[in-house]
Design an enzyme around this catalytic site. Structure first.
Site, PDB file in Angstrom:
ATOM      1  N   HIS A   8       0.878  -1.177   0.000  1.00 31.27           N
ATOM      2  CA  HIS A   8       0.000   0.000   0.000  1.00 31.27           C
ATOM      3  C   HIS A   8       0.917   1.230   0.000  1.00 31.27           C
ATOM      4  CE1 HIS A   8      -2.798   2.938   1.848  1.00 31.27           C
ATOM      5  NE2 HIS A   8      -3.779   2.130   1.470  1.00 31.27           N
ATOM      6  N   ASP A  24       3.274  -4.690   7.952  1.00 38.97           N
ATOM      7  CA  ASP A  24       2.020  -3.959   7.768  1.00 38.97           C
ATOM      8  C   ASP A  24       0.894  -4.981   7.867  1.00 38.97           C
ATOM      9  OD1 ASP A  24      -0.238  -2.741   6.914  1.00 38.97           O
ATOM     10  OD2 ASP A  24       0.569  -1.993   5.029  1.00 38.97           O
ATOM     11  N   GLN A  69      -4.287  -5.423   6.761  1.00 35.54           N
ATOM     12  CA  GLN A  69      -5.266  -6.365   6.201  1.00 35.54           C
ATOM     13  C   GLN A  69      -5.165  -7.736   6.857  1.00 35.54           C
ATOM     14  OE1 GLN A  69      -7.630  -5.521   4.243  1.00 35.54           O
ATOM     15  NE2 GLN A  69      -6.950  -3.556   3.436  1.00 35.54           N
ATOM     16  N   LYS A 103     -10.595  -0.797  10.178  1.00 36.61           N
ATOM     17  CA  LYS A 103     -10.751  -1.973   9.317  1.00 36.61           C
ATOM     18  C   LYS A 103     -11.152  -3.202  10.128  1.00 36.61           C
ATOM     19  CE  LYS A 103      -7.223  -0.439   6.018  1.00 36.61           C
ATOM     20  NZ  LYS A 103      -7.939   0.018   4.833  1.00 36.61           N
ATOM     21  N   CYS A 106      -4.840   2.608  -3.568  1.00 36.65           N
ATOM     22  CA  CYS A 106      -3.608   3.097  -2.934  1.00 36.65           C
ATOM     23  C   CYS A 106      -2.452   2.119  -3.123  1.00 36.65           C
ATOM     24  CB  CYS A 106      -3.809   3.382  -1.438  1.00 36.65           C
ATOM     25  SG  CYS A 106      -4.950   4.701  -1.133  1.00 36.65           S
TER      26      CYS A 106
HETATM   27  C1  LIG Z   1      -2.274  -3.145   3.367  1.00 36.29           C
HETATM   28  C2  LIG Z   1      -2.638  -1.789   3.877  1.00 36.29           C
HETATM   29  N1  LIG Z   1      -1.724  -1.086   4.551  1.00 36.29           N
HETATM   30  C3  LIG Z   1      -1.987   0.128   5.039  1.00 36.29           C
HETATM   31  C4  LIG Z   1      -3.210   0.714   4.854  1.00 36.29           C
HETATM   32  C5  LIG Z   1      -3.429   2.089   5.384  1.00 36.29           C
HETATM   33  O1  LIG Z   1      -4.449   2.112   6.317  1.00 36.29           O
HETATM   34  P1  LIG Z   1      -4.948   3.523   6.892  1.00 36.29           P
HETATM   35  O2  LIG Z   1      -5.422   4.305   5.710  1.00 36.29           O
HETATM   36  O3  LIG Z   1      -6.032   3.143   7.832  1.00 36.29           O
HETATM   37  O4  LIG Z   1      -3.784   4.147   7.554  1.00 36.29           O
HETATM   38  C6  LIG Z   1      -4.200   0.039   4.153  1.00 36.29           C
HETATM   39  C7  LIG Z   1      -5.511   0.660   3.903  1.00 36.29           C
HETATM   40  O5  LIG Z   1      -6.209   0.320   2.974  1.00 36.29           O
HETATM   41  C8  LIG Z   1      -3.903  -1.252   3.650  1.00 36.29           C
HETATM   42  O6  LIG Z   1      -4.810  -1.944   2.973  1.00 36.29           O
END
Ligand SMILES: Cc1ncc(COP(=O)(O)O)c(C=O)c1O
Length: 416
Positions: free
Chosen positions: A130, A208, A211, A234, A373
């Site tokens: 992301h 990270d 998900q 999420k 993203c």
């Molecule tokens: C794999 C992953 N990492 C990071 C994020 C970032 O999350 P946030 O926008 O809640 O900071 C997302 C959000 O879609 C994501 O899917």
């Protein structure tokens, strides 16, 4: 004798009753919410927790000696302890509240990165991240004069671990930041194995888990990771609250990310001393209601059971994968189930994902369209954008039928 472990299935109809928003209509149709990878819906238990906080004990934390402040502090810190147990951290001191996963990554990139990166060393990320696990590293490595490279993924959407090994060989890689589960490809990475390779080379890792934590049982001690980040929204919690898990010794060594109230022990005009963990990283009035709300979401997930939740999503994603695979001129992204998380991104020839999402929306079906993203993934796959259906505990096999029927209707409209 081999024992077969039977995981009791979820009572989805009962679960749906816990989510008031699922009663609403969109364009006169029942809502079918298939955009859970972007954000999840909230159960009544979380909504009521927020409401109760503001109605009954709204006060600032850690400051007041009065009853309301003591109650708010106890619940705010109680939520931290629940989150620590949920991901099996050794102590709540290793759980730092942030605004979201993005802020948690930025915290590590700036606080750890600026203290440890310099010319001649590098950070490694991957091609399946992301943007939030790419851009902070670009900013900080540029500032520090350090390098940044990316582990590629293969045509099945799996990380090429031999490339990771090569990046670790020369001893210059200081940290590897990688996703546990891709928000586009659905790939679930072998986190434990990757962490072992990183540690064997003397580097640190940031996982990270944005998900992963909402969808899979996660145990940070079993992963043996150094940092792990995720977002409350999420996993049925409120927006505005996220988590950084960090190994205590590393967090102790790191300088603060932001300065202000609450993160200090002593302030003089000539200099200040930092508070102890976890507050050293929590400057200013925090997202109190949201943290307590996330605690309620963790209670809800714990009561459901993450194994059961995962089994439900595997069932849905397997069905979605197969049914979407039967549609002509539709390309599914990433590896096949069960080795994938509960989402499927796909591209239909000659229909822009935004058009598809708009047609489905008319039928009450909410999916995501765009690059999610994760533009570099799409660039590598040679497509500008994709559509994505992502599932959670309240979704049903019937909703996959509706999704598939909606895609056929879109194909009719576009006469392809
Ligand atoms: C794999 C992953 N990492 C990071 C994020 C970032 O999350 P946030 O926008 O809640 O900071 C997302 C959000 O879609 C994501 O899917």
């Amino acid at each position: 004798m081999n024992e077969t472990i039977v995981i009791p299935t979820l009572d989805v109809e009962a679960i749906k009753q816990d989510f008031p928003i699922l009663q609403r209509k969109v364009h006169g149709r029942a809502l079918h919410y298939l955009d859970n990878a972007a954000t999840s819906q909230k159960p009544r238990a979380v909504l009521e927790t927020l409401d109760t906080y503001y109605r009954e004990y709204n006060a600032n934390v850690h400051r007041g000696v009065h009853t309301l402040s003591e109650e708010a502090t106890a619940r705010y810190e109680g939520a931290r302890a629940k989150i620590a147990r949920f991901v099996n951290a050794r102590s709540p001191k290793e759980i730092i509240y942030t605004r979201n996963a993005t802020e948690a990554i930025n915290l590590v990139a700036y606080a750890w990165g600026l203290a440890n990166l310099r010319p001649g060393v590098r950070v490694v990320s991957t091609e399946m991240e992301h943007h939030s696990n790419i851009v902070p590293w670009q900013l900080v490595t540029q500032q520090a004069g350090a390098g940044l490279s990316y582990v590629p993924f293969d045509e099945d959407g799996r990380l090429q671990l031999d490339a990771l090994d090569r990046a670790l060989e020369d001893g210059r890689t200081k940290l590897v930041a990688f996703t546990a589960a891709s928000n586009v490809l659905g790939t679930i990475n072998p986190v434990k194995e990757i962490v072992a390779r990183i540690h064997a080379a003397g580097a640190l890792c940031l996982v990270d888990a944005a998900q992963a934590v909402p969808h899979l049982p996660v145990d940070v001690q079993d992963w043996d990771c150094d940092f792990c980040v995720f977002s409350g929204h999420k996993m049925m919690g409120p927006t505005g609250i996220g988590v950084l898990y960090g190994r205590r010794a590393l967090l102790e060594e790191m300088p603060p990310f932001m300065g202000g109230g609450d993160m200090i022990r002593e302030v003089r005009l000539t200099g200040s001393k930092w508070n102890e963990l976890p507050w050293k990283f929590e400057a200013g009035t925090p997202a109190i209601a949201e943290a307590i709300g996330l605690g309620a979401a963790v209670d809800y997930l714990t009561a459901l059971g993450m194994e059961r939740l995962r089994a439900h999503e595997v069932e849905l994603v397997t069905q979605a994968w197969e049914r979407l695979g039967e549609i002509p001129n539709l390309k599914r992204l990433g590896p096949p189930p069960p080795e994938r998380s509960g989402l499927v991104a796909f591209a239909v020839d000659s229909i822009h994902p935004h058009d598809l999402a708009a047609i489905l929306d008319q039928e009450g079906i909410a999916i995501r369209a765009g690059h999610h993203c994760a533009a570099p993934i799409h660039e590598k796959l040679g497509i500008a954008a994709s559509a994505r259906a992502s599932f959670y505990i309240y979704n049903t096999p019937e909703e996959i039928d509706l999704l598939v029927a909606g895609i056929y209707r879109a194909k009719d409209i576009f006469a392809i």
